[in-house]
Scaffold this active site. Sequence first.
Site, PDB file in Angstrom:
ATOM      1  N   GLU A   1       8.660 -16.713   2.692  1.00 39.40           N
ATOM      2  CA  GLU A   1       7.848 -16.551   3.904  1.00 39.40           C
ATOM      3  C   GLU A   1       6.484 -16.038   3.478  1.00 39.40           C
ATOM      4  OE1 GLU A   1       7.664 -14.401   8.275  1.00 39.40           O
ATOM      5  OE2 GLU A   1       8.445 -13.306   6.561  1.00 39.40           O
TER       6      GLU A   1
ATOM      7  N   HIS B   1      12.431 -17.567  14.874  1.00 37.35           N
ATOM      8  CA  HIS B   1      12.772 -16.413  15.717  1.00 37.35           C
ATOM      9  C   HIS B   1      11.552 -15.536  15.970  1.00 37.35           C
ATOM     10  CE1 HIS B   1      12.660 -15.040  11.667  1.00 37.35           C
ATOM     11  NE2 HIS B   1      12.791 -13.783  12.041  1.00 37.35           N
ATOM     12  N   ASP B   2      10.444 -15.820  15.306  1.00 39.89           N
ATOM     13  CA  ASP B   2       9.216 -15.038  15.505  1.00 39.89           C
ATOM     14  C   ASP B   2       8.194 -15.772  16.385  1.00 39.89           C
ATOM     15  OD1 ASP B   2      10.150 -13.024  13.780  1.00 39.89           O
ATOM     16  OD2 ASP B   2       9.246 -13.970  12.019  1.00 39.89           O
TER      17      ASP B   2
ATOM     18  N   ASP C   1      31.443  -9.290  22.555  1.00 37.84           N
ATOM     19  CA  ASP C   1      30.517  -8.153  22.679  1.00 37.84           C
ATOM     20  C   ASP C   1      29.122  -8.601  23.115  1.00 37.84           C
ATOM     21  OD1 ASP C   1      29.655  -9.359  20.390  1.00 37.84           O
ATOM     22  OD2 ASP C   1      29.699  -7.562  19.129  1.00 37.84           O
TER      23      ASP C   1
ATOM     24  N   ASP D   1      11.977 -12.912   2.977  1.00 44.84           N
ATOM     25  CA  ASP D   1      11.144 -12.296   4.013  1.00 44.84           C
ATOM     26  C   ASP D   1       9.831 -11.761   3.424  1.00 44.84           C
ATOM     27  OD1 ASP D   1      11.280 -11.337   6.893  1.00 44.84           O
ATOM     28  OD2 ASP D   1      10.881  -9.435   5.886  1.00 44.84           O
TER      29      ASP D   1
ATOM     30  N   ASP E   1      28.998 -16.011  20.135  1.00 48.65           N
ATOM     31  CA  ASP E   1      29.790 -14.786  20.078  1.00 48.65           C
ATOM     32  C   ASP E   1      31.270 -15.156  20.059  1.00 48.65           C
ATOM     33  OD1 ASP E   1      30.718 -12.188  20.300  1.00 48.65           O
ATOM     34  OD2 ASP E   1      30.413 -12.096  22.469  1.00 48.65           O
TER      35      ASP E   1
ATOM     36  N   ASP F   1      19.097 -14.675   4.204  1.00 48.53           N
ATOM     37  CA  ASP F   1      17.766 -14.107   4.350  1.00 48.53           C
ATOM     38  C   ASP F   1      17.701 -12.875   3.452  1.00 48.53           C
ATOM     39  OD1 ASP F   1      15.279 -13.185   5.517  1.00 48.53           O
ATOM     40  OD2 ASP F   1      15.830 -14.288   7.324  1.00 48.53           O
TER      41      ASP F   1
HETATM   42  C1  NOJ Z   1       9.415 -11.526   9.094  1.00 48.82           C
HETATM   43  C2  NOJ Z   1      10.611 -11.752   9.946  1.00 48.82           C
HETATM   44  O1  NOJ Z   1      10.723 -13.116  10.226  1.00 48.82           O
HETATM   45  C3  NOJ Z   1      10.434 -10.906  11.182  1.00 48.82           C
HETATM   46  O2  NOJ Z   1      11.395 -11.204  12.169  1.00 48.82           O
HETATM   47  C4  NOJ Z   1      10.481  -9.469  10.764  1.00 48.82           C
HETATM   48  O3  NOJ Z   1      10.216  -8.647  11.885  1.00 48.82           O
HETATM   49  C5  NOJ Z   1       9.465  -9.152   9.671  1.00 48.82           C
HETATM   50  N1  NOJ Z   1       9.425 -10.162   8.648  1.00 48.82           N
HETATM   51  C6  NOJ Z   1       9.776  -7.859   8.993  1.00 48.82           C
HETATM   52  O4  NOJ Z   1      10.911  -7.993   8.178  1.00 48.82           O
HETATM   53 MG    MG Z   2      30.158 -10.802  18.720  1.00 49.26          MG
END
Ligand code: NOJ
Ligand code: MG
Length: 531
Positions: free
Chosen positions: A277, A339-340, A35, A210, A31, A108
């Site tokens: 993906e 991140h998933d 914020d 994505d 950051d 992305d």
């Molecule tokens: C895959 C992404 O990596 C995920 O974070 C997202 O929630 C879904 N696609 C929907 O866009």
């Molecule tokens: Mg910030």
Amino acid sequence: MHGYPGMTERHEHPWWKSGTVYQVYPRSFQDSDGDGIGDLAGIERRLDHIARLGVDAIWLSPIFPSPMADFGYDVADYCAIHPMFGDLAAFDRLLAAAHARGLKLLLDFVPNHTSDQHPWFVASRSSRTDPKRNWYVWRDPAPDGGPPNNWISDFGGSAWEHDPASGQYYLHAFLRQQPDLNWRNPAVKTAMFDAMRFWFERGVDGFRIDVLWHIVKAADFPDNPANPYWRPGITERDRLIQQHSTDQPEAHAIAAEMRKLADGYGAKGQGRVLIGEIFLPNDRHARWFGTADRPQVHLPFNFQLIENAWEAATLREMIAAYEASLPPHGWPNWVIGSHDAPRIAARIGEAQARVAAMLLLTLRGTPTLYQGDELGIGKVDIPPDRVRDPQELRQPGIGIGRDRSRTPMPWDDTAQAGFSTAEPWLPLNPDWRTRNVAAQERDPASMLTLYRRLLALRRAHPALAVGDFRLLDAADGVLAYERCRGDAVLRVALNLTDAPKPLPFTGAVLLSTLDGARGDTLRANEGIICQ
Ligand code: NOJ
Ligand code: MG
């Protein structure tokens, strides 16, 4: 740029084959404006960390205007920057700063759905006769007034949302705030290709795309079949097999057109890169490479290191099957965190996470690293009142929360770990005072040092970056293989157990995941690279 052994040879290959990708989750990297949420200027400030790590490219999760229902994967404008992250000028500065360090930058691209606040959807929803009506997937109710078919959203519940004003349902594979675009409509394709061009022309080096296999649905919208393996306690999405809602032939044709567009921005092999993906079994996954003369994506993401049990025999079989599934023009790739997905160190423990780092960076194929894994960030408990992930909020208690992998990068032991001057949007890893970049930089035994050494070795040895791959016989619990290029042969042995094992080969040790390797045995949890 400075030279290193093997540099010329390595550069005979396009960077996306010999190089490595590092995923930045922008909300949680750095950051700069207090914020509590990361931003582009913050990423720019921390670029040297990425450059020193030794990767080749950065992939940024979405930075576009968005109501953030799914933290940016609900895009409200494909050609602008969310003010929370900065603006186009800040983006241009970041891109230039990355390029100045020899780093590529990938964005992305989210083609399957927009935000429900995107002006296209606002228009589409406004009436049945709006010119944008057919930009999304609208269907009449079933005869009983219910949803048009049985499709389930990936986040649980029906994939259809009723719109009382027009009496129809719209499709959303994810949240109802993420309506699916209708890629059968040529106007959608034109508009979305224009968005890709916008960023290519600004100089981005490619896209991570994505849920690419989702973008087209069967034209007649049949019910999806039930999944016989579903049981209570796993995600609702898996009740059905997504046979008709994903992986349609028309989506492959669109991927080939995207590739043509990307290739138009650079000489063969040096052009812009597309990473798709795609979650599918090997045979259908491999089809996303396209054919040699009509290629699709350069790299269909391979998540099998995440999906399979951390067990030598399982991984051995998986690696062999994946390698065997690749078409002659296909290039492998490997992912161990995102991140998933749950953090690798949380899943298999820190000792094995070191072995996993060695595996990821010595397999044949392009590795993608996820921010924070280079510090070995492990289990983070998110208190119930701090849960932000819509997937967890909609289906709590079954262990699918994603916040635990999205916590802020810990940079040092000052307030908020140097991430922000304010309380971060998600909690820090509990051990941030000792597990942070500054502390690990000083520690020759740290995970960060191991990652840097592995990446340096990969750069120094074309056999590791682009060499052939062959599995070797080894004791139970040990995964062993060699990488060869010309006369150079490197051998890797990974002990996936916590008991000592015989080393399946001899040779000079180039690197061990533990201190002081002797090169005659594999200690518990040890990985070794020998020459
Ligand atoms: C895959 C992404 O990596 C995920 O974070 C997202 O929630 C879904 N696609 C929907 O866009
Ligand atoms: Mg910030």
